[in-house]
Design a protein around this motif. Structure first.
Motif, PDB file in Angstrom:
ATOM      1  N   GLY A 227      -5.112   1.617   2.903  1.00 26.91           N
ATOM      2  CA  GLY A 227      -5.068   0.660   1.803  1.00 26.91           C
ATOM      3  C   GLY A 227      -6.358  -0.119   1.675  1.00 26.91           C
ATOM      4  O   GLY A 227      -6.871  -0.319   0.568  1.00 26.91           O
ATOM      5  N   MET A 228      -6.907  -0.542   2.785  1.00 28.13           N
ATOM      6  CA  MET A 228      -8.168  -1.283   2.757  1.00 28.13           C
ATOM      7  C   MET A 228      -9.316  -0.384   2.291  1.00 28.13           C
ATOM      8  O   MET A 228     -10.188  -0.829   1.540  1.00 28.13           O
ATOM      9  N   GLN A 229      -9.284   0.880   2.729  1.00 28.66           N
ATOM     10  CA  GLN A 229     -10.302   1.830   2.262  1.00 28.66           C
ATOM     11  C   GLN A 229     -10.188   2.016   0.753  1.00 28.66           C
ATOM     12  O   GLN A 229     -11.195   2.056   0.040  1.00 28.66           O
ATOM     13  N   TYR A 230      -8.973   2.137   0.279  1.00 26.74           N
ATOM     14  CA  TYR A 230      -8.723   2.286  -1.159  1.00 26.74           C
ATOM     15  C   TYR A 230      -9.279   1.092  -1.929  1.00 26.74           C
ATOM     16  O   TYR A 230      -9.945   1.254  -2.951  1.00 26.74           O
ATOM     17  N   GLU A 231      -8.975  -0.101  -1.431  1.00 23.00           N
ATOM     18  CA  GLU A 231      -9.435  -1.327  -2.091  1.00 23.00           C
ATOM     19  C   GLU A 231     -10.961  -1.382  -2.177  1.00 23.00           C
ATOM     20  O   GLU A 231     -11.516  -1.827  -3.176  1.00 23.00           O
ATOM     21  N   ALA A 232     -11.644  -0.931  -1.117  1.00 19.83           N
ATOM     22  CA  ALA A 232     -13.102  -1.045  -1.038  1.00 19.83           C
ATOM     23  C   ALA A 232     -13.829   0.111  -1.723  1.00 19.83           C
ATOM     24  O   ALA A 232     -15.027   0.036  -1.955  1.00 19.83           O
ATOM     25  N   SER A 233     -13.102   1.159  -2.064  1.00 20.15           N
ATOM     26  CA  SER A 233     -13.725   2.385  -2.569  1.00 20.15           C
ATOM     27  C   SER A 233     -13.663   2.481  -4.090  1.00 20.15           C
ATOM     28  O   SER A 233     -12.781   1.898  -4.728  1.00 20.15           O
ATOM     29  N   ILE A 234     -14.563   3.277  -4.631  1.00 21.08           N
ATOM     30  CA  ILE A 234     -14.471   3.609  -6.057  1.00 21.08           C
ATOM     31  C   ILE A 234     -13.510   4.778  -6.264  1.00 21.08           C
ATOM     32  O   ILE A 234     -13.136   5.077  -7.385  1.00 21.08           O
ATOM     33  N   ASP A 235     -13.103   5.428  -5.164  1.00 21.70           N
ATOM     34  CA  ASP A 235     -12.170   6.555  -5.234  1.00 21.70           C
ATOM     35  C   ASP A 235     -10.747   6.027  -5.355  1.00 21.70           C
ATOM     36  O   ASP A 235     -10.160   5.550  -4.388  1.00 21.70           O
ATOM     37  N   LYS A 236     -10.197   6.098  -6.539  1.00 20.65           N
ATOM     38  CA  LYS A 236      -8.836   5.615  -6.781  1.00 20.65           C
ATOM     39  C   LYS A 236      -7.843   6.772  -6.937  1.00 20.65           C
ATOM     40  O   LYS A 236      -6.756   6.599  -7.477  1.00 20.65           O
ATOM     41  N   ASN A 237      -8.211   7.929  -6.429  1.00 19.63           N
ATOM     42  CA  ASN A 237      -7.322   9.099  -6.433  1.00 19.63           C
ATOM     43  C   ASN A 237      -6.421   9.012  -5.205  1.00 19.63           C
ATOM     44  O   ASN A 237      -6.828   9.359  -4.094  1.00 19.63           O
TER      45      ASN A 237
ATOM     46  N   TYR B 111       0.821  -1.211   0.000  1.00 21.90           N
ATOM     47  CA  TYR B 111       0.000   0.000   0.000  1.00 21.90           C
ATOM     48  C   TYR B 111       0.856   1.263   0.000  1.00 21.90           C
ATOM     49  O   TYR B 111       0.430   2.289  -0.496  1.00 21.90           O
ATOM     50  N   LYS B 112       2.033   1.165   0.540  1.00 21.77           N
ATOM     51  CA  LYS B 112       2.937   2.325   0.553  1.00 21.77           C
ATOM     52  C   LYS B 112       3.221   2.785  -0.878  1.00 21.77           C
ATOM     53  O   LYS B 112       3.111   3.972  -1.190  1.00 21.77           O
ATOM     54  N   THR B 113       3.548   1.852  -1.742  1.00 25.65           N
ATOM     55  CA  THR B 113       3.815   2.177  -3.143  1.00 25.65           C
ATOM     56  C   THR B 113       2.523   2.513  -3.877  1.00 25.65           C
ATOM     57  O   THR B 113       2.460   3.501  -4.615  1.00 25.65           O
ATOM     58  N   LEU B 114       1.490   1.717  -3.652  1.00 29.83           N
ATOM     59  CA  LEU B 114       0.210   1.918  -4.328  1.00 29.83           C
ATOM     60  C   LEU B 114      -0.363   3.307  -4.072  1.00 29.83           C
ATOM     61  O   LEU B 114      -0.859   3.970  -4.987  1.00 29.83           O
ATOM     62  N   LEU B 115      -0.254   3.776  -2.821  1.00 29.68           N
ATOM     63  CA  LEU B 115      -0.842   5.072  -2.450  1.00 29.68           C
ATOM     64  C   LEU B 115       0.176   6.216  -2.496  1.00 29.68           C
ATOM     65  O   LEU B 115      -0.134   7.336  -2.120  1.00 29.68           O
ATOM     66  N   HIS B 116       1.392   5.918  -2.941  1.00 28.85           N
ATOM     67  CA  HIS B 116       2.450   6.928  -3.136  1.00 28.85           C
ATOM     68  C   HIS B 116       2.885   7.606  -1.835  1.00 28.85           C
ATOM     69  O   HIS B 116       3.138   8.818  -1.821  1.00 28.85           O
ATOM     70  N   PHE B 117       3.004   6.840  -0.773  1.00 26.68           N
ATOM     71  CA  PHE B 117       3.534   7.376   0.479  1.00 26.68           C
ATOM     72  C   PHE B 117       5.042   7.167   0.471  1.00 26.68           C
ATOM     73  O   PHE B 117       5.514   6.028   0.365  1.00 26.68           O
TER      74      PHE B 117
ATOM     75  N   VAL C 192       3.910  11.085  10.449  1.00 30.04           N
ATOM     76  CA  VAL C 192       2.638  11.484   9.859  1.00 30.04           C
ATOM     77  C   VAL C 192       1.747  10.268   9.671  1.00 30.04           C
ATOM     78  O   VAL C 192       0.520  10.352   9.803  1.00 30.04           O
ATOM     79  N   LEU C 193       2.352   9.130   9.405  1.00 28.46           N
ATOM     80  CA  LEU C 193       1.614   7.911   9.109  1.00 28.46           C
ATOM     81  C   LEU C 193       2.262   6.721   9.794  1.00 28.46           C
ATOM     82  O   LEU C 193       3.491   6.617   9.820  1.00 28.46           O
ATOM     83  N   THR C 194       1.448   5.849  10.345  1.00 24.92           N
ATOM     84  CA  THR C 194       1.941   4.601  10.931  1.00 24.92           C
ATOM     85  C   THR C 194       1.619   3.448   9.982  1.00 24.92           C
ATOM     86  O   THR C 194       0.794   3.603   9.069  1.00 24.92           O
ATOM     87  N   GLU C 195       2.240   2.317  10.217  1.00 24.94           N
ATOM     88  CA  GLU C 195       1.957   1.132   9.407  1.00 24.94           C
ATOM     89  C   GLU C 195       0.492   0.718   9.536  1.00 24.94           C
ATOM     90  O   GLU C 195      -0.128   0.317   8.553  1.00 24.94           O
ATOM     91  N   ALA C 196      -0.061   0.829  10.745  1.00 25.45           N
ATOM     92  CA  ALA C 196      -1.471   0.465  10.957  1.00 25.45           C
ATOM     93  C   ALA C 196      -2.388   1.393  10.163  1.00 25.45           C
ATOM     94  O   ALA C 196      -3.362   0.940   9.544  1.00 25.45           O
ATOM     95  N   GLU C 197      -2.068   2.681  10.166  1.00 23.60           N
ATOM     96  CA  GLU C 197      -2.880   3.634   9.392  1.00 23.60           C
ATOM     97  C   GLU C 197      -2.749   3.358   7.901  1.00 23.60           C
ATOM     98  O   GLU C 197      -3.738   3.446   7.165  1.00 23.60           O
TER      99      GLU C 197
END
Length: 122
Positions: A31-41, A6-12, A21-26
């Motif tokens: 990443g899970m929100q991204y997978e479940a959402s239609i929002d791919k921005n 998810y780090k690479t996928l979401l460009h973190f 700013v971000l933890t591994e848990a966050e």
């Protein structure tokens, strides 16, 4: 979903983690929100993480962190979202003169106007 990068996928970048700013848990949660959402921005997920960090960050923020967060915006792969981060930092009361100078010469008109307004009020 396990072992997704998810780090690479979401460009973190690594800086998101080293600055706290971000933890591994966050990251997993986003990443899970991204997978479940239609929002791919992907910038929407980074911006959300940044805003959540600002809510929990100790205040006043120290100068090194202010500068590093501004640079996080400068380096973001989405220029508009990066400019939004930079705007938040420049508007903070603890924004340093160094960061305001960077903003003034950033090429972003709106950042220069914020700096000029802040300086005229002091």
């Amino acid at each position: 979903m396990l072992n997704k990068d998810y780090k690479t996928l979401l460009h973190f970048s690594e800086d998101w983690f080293s600055l706290g700013v971000l933890t591994e848990a966050e990251l997993t949660q986003y990443g899970m929100q991204y997978e479940a959402s239609i929002d791919k921005n992907t910038e929407h997920y980074r911006y959300c993480a940044f805003r959540q960090f600002l809510k929990r960050a100790p205040r006043p923020m120290d100068a090194a962190l202010v500068t590093a967060l501004y640079e996080l915006g400068v380096a973001d792969s989405d220029r508009a979202m990066g400019a939004s981060i930079m705007t938040h930092i420049v508007e903070m009361p603890e924004c340093t003169n160094e960061v305001m100078e960077k903003a003034l010469h950033s090429g972003w008109t709106h950042l220069a106007k914020i700096v000029e307004r802040k300086r005229s009020m002091t």
